[in-house]
Every structure is written in structure tokens, then in C-alpha cells.
Design an enzyme around this catalytic site. Structure first.
Site, mmCIF file in Angstrom:
data_model
loop_
_atom_site.group_PDB
_atom_site.id
_atom_site.type_symbol
_atom_site.label_atom_id
_atom_site.label_comp_id
_atom_site.label_asym_id
_atom_site.label_seq_id
_atom_site.Cartn_x
_atom_site.Cartn_y
_atom_site.Cartn_z
ATOM 1 N N PHE A 215 0.821 -1.213 0.000
ATOM 2 C CA PHE A 215 0.000 0.000 0.000
ATOM 3 C C PHE A 215 0.859 1.270 0.000
ATOM 4 C CE2 PHE A 215 -1.721 3.282 2.934
ATOM 5 C CZ PHE A 215 -2.684 3.824 2.084
ATOM 6 N N ARG B 220 2.356 2.332 -3.253
ATOM 7 C CA ARG B 220 1.408 3.014 -4.142
ATOM 8 C C ARG B 220 1.246 4.477 -3.757
ATOM 9 N NH1 ARG B 220 -1.395 -1.748 -2.992
ATOM 10 N NH2 ARG B 220 -3.040 -0.645 -1.839
ATOM 11 N N SER C 70 11.586 -10.519 -4.477
ATOM 12 C CA SER C 70 11.971 -11.447 -5.535
ATOM 13 C C SER C 70 11.850 -10.764 -6.884
ATOM 14 C CB SER C 70 11.098 -12.700 -5.515
ATOM 15 O OG SER C 70 9.783 -12.411 -5.975
ATOM 16 N N ARG D 154 8.622 -7.664 -10.980
ATOM 17 C CA ARG D 154 8.049 -7.399 -12.306
ATOM 18 C C ARG D 154 6.556 -7.105 -12.206
ATOM 19 N NH1 ARG D 154 11.865 -11.436 -13.660
ATOM 20 N NH2 ARG D 154 10.306 -13.111 -13.446
ATOM 21 N N HIS E 172 14.603 -1.477 7.424
ATOM 22 C CA HIS E 172 14.759 -0.055 7.090
ATOM 23 C C HIS E 172 16.191 0.449 7.261
ATOM 24 C CE1 HIS E 172 10.216 1.034 7.703
ATOM 25 N NE2 HIS E 172 10.428 0.183 6.712
ATOM 26 N N LYS F 1 8.605 5.102 8.320
ATOM 27 C CA LYS F 1 8.893 4.965 9.741
ATOM 28 C C LYS F 1 8.419 3.587 10.223
ATOM 29 C CE LYS F 1 4.526 5.542 10.716
ATOM 30 N NZ LYS F 1 4.042 4.203 10.432
ATOM 31 N N ARG G 96 3.957 -7.001 11.367
ATOM 32 C CA ARG G 96 4.301 -6.051 12.430
ATOM 33 C C ARG G 96 4.084 -6.631 13.826
ATOM 34 N NH1 ARG G 96 1.844 -3.454 8.308
ATOM 35 N NH2 ARG G 96 2.818 -1.582 7.430
ATOM 36 N N ASP H 107 4.464 2.371 15.405
ATOM 37 C CA ASP H 107 3.737 2.516 14.148
ATOM 38 C C ASP H 107 2.919 3.803 14.115
ATOM 39 O OD1 ASP H 107 2.741 1.864 11.640
ATOM 40 O OD2 ASP H 107 1.118 0.640 12.438
#
Length: 369
Positions: free
Chosen positions: A22, A25, A45, A50, A86, A104, A175, A189
Site C-alpha cells: 500500500f 502506491r 523477488s 516485475r 529499514h 517509519k 508487524r 507505528d
């Protein structure tokens, strides 16, 4: 097409994205809105990469993160991968000379976050963390009014960030486990967003806190859980204001309810993220609801208002404003309020303080500067 970043003479910013969920995007949409191009993506991967490249409209998929870092046609890397990855990915991107936007938490430890902030500073690279709620115009309006002294002395805070996406024992996510999400879930979060907004709007630091956390389920989706669902925090700011923060991912009916209520000696201000067009202003004589309007807003609020009053703005608009400031900063322009890796480090410090206080039965914990 080549688009100049306003005031910089810089051509199109070329982006690469790590991850394909998400947030990828959202980053893609904001990049294009800012006049940038999504050149490449990389995921866990090559085959998945792709598919993500096709879905996001990227020019190509790179086989892995290192190939993306080495690409000569990428200026900025967006890290949209699980939390535990991260720090390593952001550090490798900086080492490759790329500007970085990292979701974050910037890192799962304050030590790693500090290393990243120092590395970005040493290399002179733009390094930003999407604390994007700063980019709601009515948040900037609240900030401007507090800075002007309209609210008076800050006395108390009543703030919360409530969601319900982890309400049921069958609700599961990466998470929920510290190995992929870090030692904290709910606070790292969403509590980090809340604290960042408090300090940004008030201009004050949280200097001490007392926290309790709760893990409701020990197992989710058949797997053990070792992160918190709920955090309740008492805070004291640098001026002595006292506040309560409630953070929960188990509040039925609350989807993304970030609420900031600040009480001053002359006025109170209340902002609700799910009602971003409004700022509630309270006084002894009554209360009013100020609606977003670029014609009457403070300059910092007005600059973020893309449409006239009465045409609702929301989450993606805030994210678009954030990425536009990232691009401007890459071009050498000043971007007031841009959240950087320094802010990501600050969030990590507060997260560790919350966990330490909760582990010590709510002990008051001083926050180091």
C-alpha cells in the site's frame, strides 16, 4: 518530459521504490504529483518485482535492492519495506549517494537511527521520514496560531491515535512480531506519528513520560505475538504542560483516528485527522470551527492548499505535499517543516523510552535531548 523543481532549476527527480504494498502506491502517486518519475522498483523477488513494476507503472523492475542502489538514473530511493529492514537499506542507499525517503520507524533502535541521521548529514543528502500529518493545512494553521501566541501558555494535552485493524485474534500482520516489525508495534507505528505532531505543532519537546502497554493476544493467526496492541502514556513537555496519550490498534470503529487537542491559557485547539478540513478553536466565551480556506489561512497553511475552500483535501494530498518538499530540498530549496532522519531518530528515542517505562511499571522516564 522534464519538470523543473520550483526555484531550483533542477530537472525531473527520478525515483526508485523498494517494496510493493500500500505505501509503495502512496509514494508512487506522490512522486508523480510532484513531477517526478518512477524509474524502477525492487521487491523480495525478481518475479514479484516485475508484477509490482507493472502495477505501479514503473519503467522497470530491478532484480534486488543493490541493483536499484547502483542504478545511475535514480536520484532518490523510497524505502517501503518491513520495519526491520529499514536501517540497513537506508544506510546502503546513502552509501550509494542516493537521497532517501524511508518509511517509519526509521530504525528499530535509536542507535541505528542516530547512525543514519549522522550519515545523511555527513554526505549532504536529503533524508526524510514521512511524518506526513504535518502536511495537513489545518495542522500548519494550528502551528502558526500557537507560534503567534494566540493560544497562550500551553497547559495540557489530550491526544490519541486509535485504529481497529488488529481488533480480532485472527487479525495478523508481520508487524505483530518483533523479528520483522521491531520491539514496538502500536507505539512505533502510530504513536510516533502522534508524538511527532505534538512536538511539531507546539514547538515543545516531550521531556518526560510514564507509560503502560498492553498485549491483548499472545497469539495471532497461529503465531506467537511479542509486541504491544495498546499504549497509554502520561507526558510532560519542556514548558511543564501535562498530557495524556492513548494509542491503540484495537478500538472498534476507529480506522485512522489521530486526534490532537491542546489547551492553552487563552485558547484550545483540536484537530482530527479524519476531519482534516476543520480546526476546532475553544475559548472561555465559546467555540468555533474554522474551515480550511486558502484566502484566510496563514502563509504556511495556504501554500499546502491545492484546491479552493469547500473542495476536500485528505491523506494523499498531505503525502503529495511532503514529497513535493523532498524534491524541493533535493534541488537545494528550503522546505520548512520537512521531517528528516533527525525526526526519525527522535521518534526512536521516544519509542525506547515508552518501552523502558512500561517495563519498569510506568516509571517516569526522562527523554534525552
Amino acid at each position: 518530459m522534464t519538470t523543473a523543481v520550483t526555484g531550483t532549476g533542477l530537472g525531473t527527480i527520478r525515483a526508485g521504490i523498494l517494496g510493493g504494498g500500500f505505501m509503495a502506491r502512496v509514494h508512487r502517486t506522490a512522486t508523480r504529483d510532484a513531477g517526478g518519475e518512477l524509474r524502477a522498483v525492487a521487491t523480495s523477488s525478481a518475479a514479484a518485482g516485475r508484477d509490482v513494476a507493472d502495477a505501479l507503472g514503473a519503467s522497470r523492475a530491478e532484480p534486488d535492492a543493490m541493483a536499484l542502489f547502483g542504478a545511475v538514473d535514480i536520484d532518490v530511493v523510497h524505502v517501503c519495506t518491513p520495519n526491520a529492514t529499514h536501517a540497513d537499506l537506508a544506510m546502503r542507499a546513502l552509501a550509494a549517494g542516493k537521497h532517501v525517503v524511508c518509511e517509519k520507524p526509521l530504525a528499530t533502535t535509536a542507535r541505528d537511527a542516530r547512525r543514519l541521521a549522522d550519515e545523511a548529514s555527513t554526505r549532504g543528502l536529503v533524508a526524510a521520514v514521512p511524518f506526513i500529518y504535518r502536511y495537513h493545512p489545518m495542522i500548519r494553521e494550528a502551528r502558526a496560531r500557537i507560534a503567534a501566541g494566540d493560544a497562550g501558555e500551553l497547559l495540557t494535552l489530550d491526544c490519541s491515535y486509535l485504529q481497529d485493524w488488529m481488533l480480532l485474534p485472527t487479525d495478523d500482520d508481520w508487524r505483530a512480531r518483533s523479528g520483522s516489525g521491531g520491539a514496538s508495534r502500536a507505539f512505533a507505528d502510530i504513536g510516533s506519528h502522534l508524538c511527532d505532531l505534538i512536538e511539531f505543532v507546539t514547538g515543545e519537546r516531550i521531556r518526560a513520560l510514564s507509560a503502560r502497554t498492553r498485549q491483548v493476544f499472545t497469539e495471532r493467526g497461529g503465531s506467537a505475538v511479542d509486541t504491544e496492541d495498546i499504549a497509554a502514556v502520561l507526558v510532560e513537555t519542556s514548558s511543564g504542560a501535562l498530557g495524556t496519550l492513548l494509542v491503540s490498534q484495537m478500538a472498534p470503529g476507529r480506522k485512522n483516528a489521530l486526534t490532537l487537542e491542546l489547551h492553552g491559557s487563552r485558547q484550545s485547539l483540536r484537530f482530527e485527522q479524519e476531519r482534516p478540513e476543520e480546526l476546532w478553536i475553544g475559548s472561555r466565551d465559546g467555540a468555533t470551527v474554522l474551515l480550511r480556506d486558502p484566502a484566510t489561512a496563514s502563509p504556511d497553511s495556504a501554500r499546502l492548499q491545492r484546491v479552493p475552500a469547500g473542495h476536500p483535501m485528505g491523506y494523499q494530498d498531505a503525502f503529495n505535499g511532503f514529497v513535493a518538499d523532498v524534491h524541493a530540498a533535493i534541488g537545494g530549496a528550503e522546505a520548512d517543516g520537512l521531517p528528516t532522519f533527525e525526526d526519525g531518530w527522535r521518534a526512536a528515542v521516544l519509542t525506547e523510552a515508552v518501552l523502558a517505562s512500561a517495563a519498569d511499571d510506568g516509571r517516569w522516564t526522562e527523554i534525552p535531548e
